[in-house]
Design an enzyme around this catalytic site. Structure first.
Site: not given
Lengths: 309, 133
Positions: A151, A153, A183, A267
Site C-alpha cells: 500500500e 500510505h 490508501d 477503512e
C-alpha cells in the site's frame, strides 16, 4: 456504459469491536447491510488460529460468504522484518511468510494480498528484503491468480522513490501479479485530532503527517494503471455527511474520470468507542455513492454505438 | 467475548494459597488491531495503586505457555491473537488486598512498519478493578 465502483469494507474498520462486541457473523452482517459486495480481512486478526486454518472455520467462512452474498477481496499480510529486537528477517523468511499468506488467501478465495513490509525510515521506505521476497513468490502468485499489492500510505506520497521502486519492479519483471494499493489517507487535507499522549511538539515534528500530506488527486493519473485496489481510508463523517479530513468531492470525480472500476474498500480509522465504526462506515458509503451518482449524472456516457463509430 | 478496555476486570486475582499469596494475575486483551508474534511484544508494565511492577520481572501466560520477558523475544511463531487475553503474572509476596485498586498498564509493541523512532510504541490503559479474595 460507464463502469461503476465496486464497494467493500475492510474488517479493520471494526477494530476493538471485533472480539468484544462483534463476532465474525456480526461483521459480515454489517458489511452486507452497507450494500457492499466485497469483504476484506486481516490474516493475523480474523483467522483465529493463524497461520493455521481450521476446517470448521473454513466451512463457516464459505457459509457466511454465501449467506451474506459477499466476495473476498483483499487479504492483509505482514512481513515483520524487525522480527526480533536484535535480528532482522532474512529474504527466505520473508518469502516464506508471503507464501503462507498467498496460500491462505487462495484457500479463502481472495484475489489480492496486501503485504505490509517493515520500514527503515520516516518516509516508510520498505526494508530492502521486500524485492527479493516478492520476486521469489511471483510464480506462486501467478499460479494462484492473486495480485500482490503493497500500500501507498501516508506519509508516503505518490511522487516518491518508494512508488518508483515498485513501478520499476513491475516494469523490470513484466509481472501482472504485483501492483499498488492506494490508501486514500494520502489525500487527507485537514488535521486529525491528537492521538493518546500526542503533544503539540510531536505534531509539529515527526507526527506532522497527521495534519494531512495533501497529495493532489490529479496525481492519481500517474499510477492508476498500476492500481487495482483502493482502501477508502477515513476518520470522521458527521451528520451532514461531511468528511472532516478526506476531500471525497475531489477524490471521487478524479477516480471516475480515470475510469477506475475496482473496489473502494472502507477503512474506518477513528474513535474506537463500541459500535461507532458501524455507523461511520454507513455514512461513508452513503457519501461516496452520492458523489458517484452525481458524477455519472453530470457525465452521461455515450451509447455504445456512438463510441464504436 | 472480552471487556472492551484492554484491562480486564474478570481474572484479576491473587495467586497462591489463601494464607500464602505469592502475587497476582491481571488479564489484558490484545490492544492492537492484529494479533502479534510474541517477539513483537516488548513486555507489559503494571502499576497498582502507584506501585510499579516492571515489564522485565513479570511473567506472561498465553494459553498453556508461560514466558519470561527474555523468552518473549525468542518466540517468533506463536501469536497473541485479537479477541484474546494474555495473563500477566506479577510477583508480590502476600498478594494484593481485597478491594478496588487503580490499575495502570503500559504495553510495548514493536510495529516493524512504524518509523524506527516509534518502535516500540506504547499502549496505555487505566482502570479501577477489584480483587474479590
Amino acid at each position: 456504459m460507464t463502469s461503476h465502483f465496486q464497494y467493500g469494507v475492510s474488517l479493520y474498520s471494526y477494530t476493538d469491536d471485533f472480539g468484544t462486541v462483534m463476532d465474525l457473523e456480526d461483521a459480515f452482517y454489517h458489511v452486507s447491510e452497507t450494500g457492499s459486495t466485497g469483504i476484506e480481512i486481516l490474516g493475523e486478526t480474523h483467522l483465529p488460529a493463524y497461520p493455521q486454518l481450521e476446517t470448521a472455520w473454513l466451512d463457516r467462512w464459505f457459509g457466511l460468504l454465501d449467506k451474506y452474498r459477499l466476495e473476498p477481496t483483499n487479504f492483509a499480510s505482514w512481513i515483520d522484518t524487525d522480527i526480533q529486537r536484535r535480528r532482522d528477517m532474512t529474504v527466505e523468511e520473508g518469502a516464506r511468510q508471503l507464501t503462507t499468506d498467498l496460500e491462505l488467501a487462495s484457500r479463502l478465495g481472495f484475489k489480492f494480498v496486501r503485504p505490509k513490509f517493515g520500514v527503515i525510515d520516516e518516509e516508510l521506505t520498505p526494508h530492502p528484503i521486500w524485492e527479493g521476497c516478492v520476486e521469489r513468490v511471483l510464480d506462486l502468485a501467478a499460479k494462484l491468480d492473486i495480485i500482490i499489492i503493497p500500500e501507498i500510505h501516508s506519509p508516503t506520497p505518490i511522487r516518491h522513490p518508494v512508488v518508483e521502486g515498485y513501478i520499476d519492479f513491475i516494469q523490470r519483471t513484466g509481472t501482472k501479479h504485483f501492483g499498488l494499493l492506494i490508501d486514500t489517507g494520502i489525500f487527507q487535507d485537514r488535521p486529525l485530532p491528537f492521538w493518546q499522549h500526542e503533544t503539540p511538539e510531536m505534531r509539529d515534528g515527526a507526527m506532522s503527517f497527521l495534519n494531512g500530506i495533501k497529495v493532489p488527486v490529479e496525481q492519481l493519473a500517474e499510477v492508476i494503471e498500476y492500481t487495482p485496489f483502493i482502501q477508502a481510508k477515513f476518520h470522521h463523517i458527521d451528520e451532514e455527511l461531511h468528511d472532516h479530513n478526506i476531500p471525497w468531492e475531489k477524490v471521487i470525480p478524479a477516480l471516475k474520470s480515470l475510469g477506475y472500476s475496482g473496489y473502494l474498500s472502507s477503512e474506518y480509522e477513528g474513535k474506537r468507542d463500541p459500535w461507532v465504526a458501524i455507523e461511520q462506515v454507513r455514512r461513508q458509503h452513503a457519501l461516496i455513492r452520492k458523489l458517484e451518482r452525481e458524477w455519472e449524472q453530470a457525465n452521461p456516457s455515450k451509447p455504445k454505438e456512438q463510441r464504436d463509430a | 467475548m472480552l471487556e472492551h478496555t484492554p484491562i480486564q476486570s474478570s481474572g484479576f486475582s491473587n495467586i497462591g494459597p489463601d494464607e500464602d499469596r505469592t502475587g497476582f494475575c491481571l488479564r489484558i486483551r490484545q490492544p492492537n488491531y492484529r494479533g502479534l508474534r510474541m517477539s513483537l511484544v516488548e513486555g507489559i508494565k503494571v502499576v497498582v495503586d502507584e506501585i510499579e511492577y516492571p515489564a522485565a520481572t513479570n511473567l506472561y501466560r498465553l494459553g498453556e505457555r508461560t514466558y519470561t520477558f527474555d523468552e518473549l523475544d525468542a518466540e517468533t511463531q506463536a501469536r497473541w491473537p485479537v479477541g484474546t487475553a494474555i495473563e500477566v503474572l506479577v510477583d508480590k509476596p502476600g498478594g494484593l488486598d481485597v478491594g478496588v485498586h487503580l490499575v495502570e498498564i503500559e504495553v510495548l509493541l514493536r510495529h516493524p512498519y512504524f518509523p524506527p523512532q516509534f518502535r516500540p510504541a506504547p499502549v496505555h490503559d487505566r482502570r479501577h478493578i477489584t480483587i474479590i479474595r
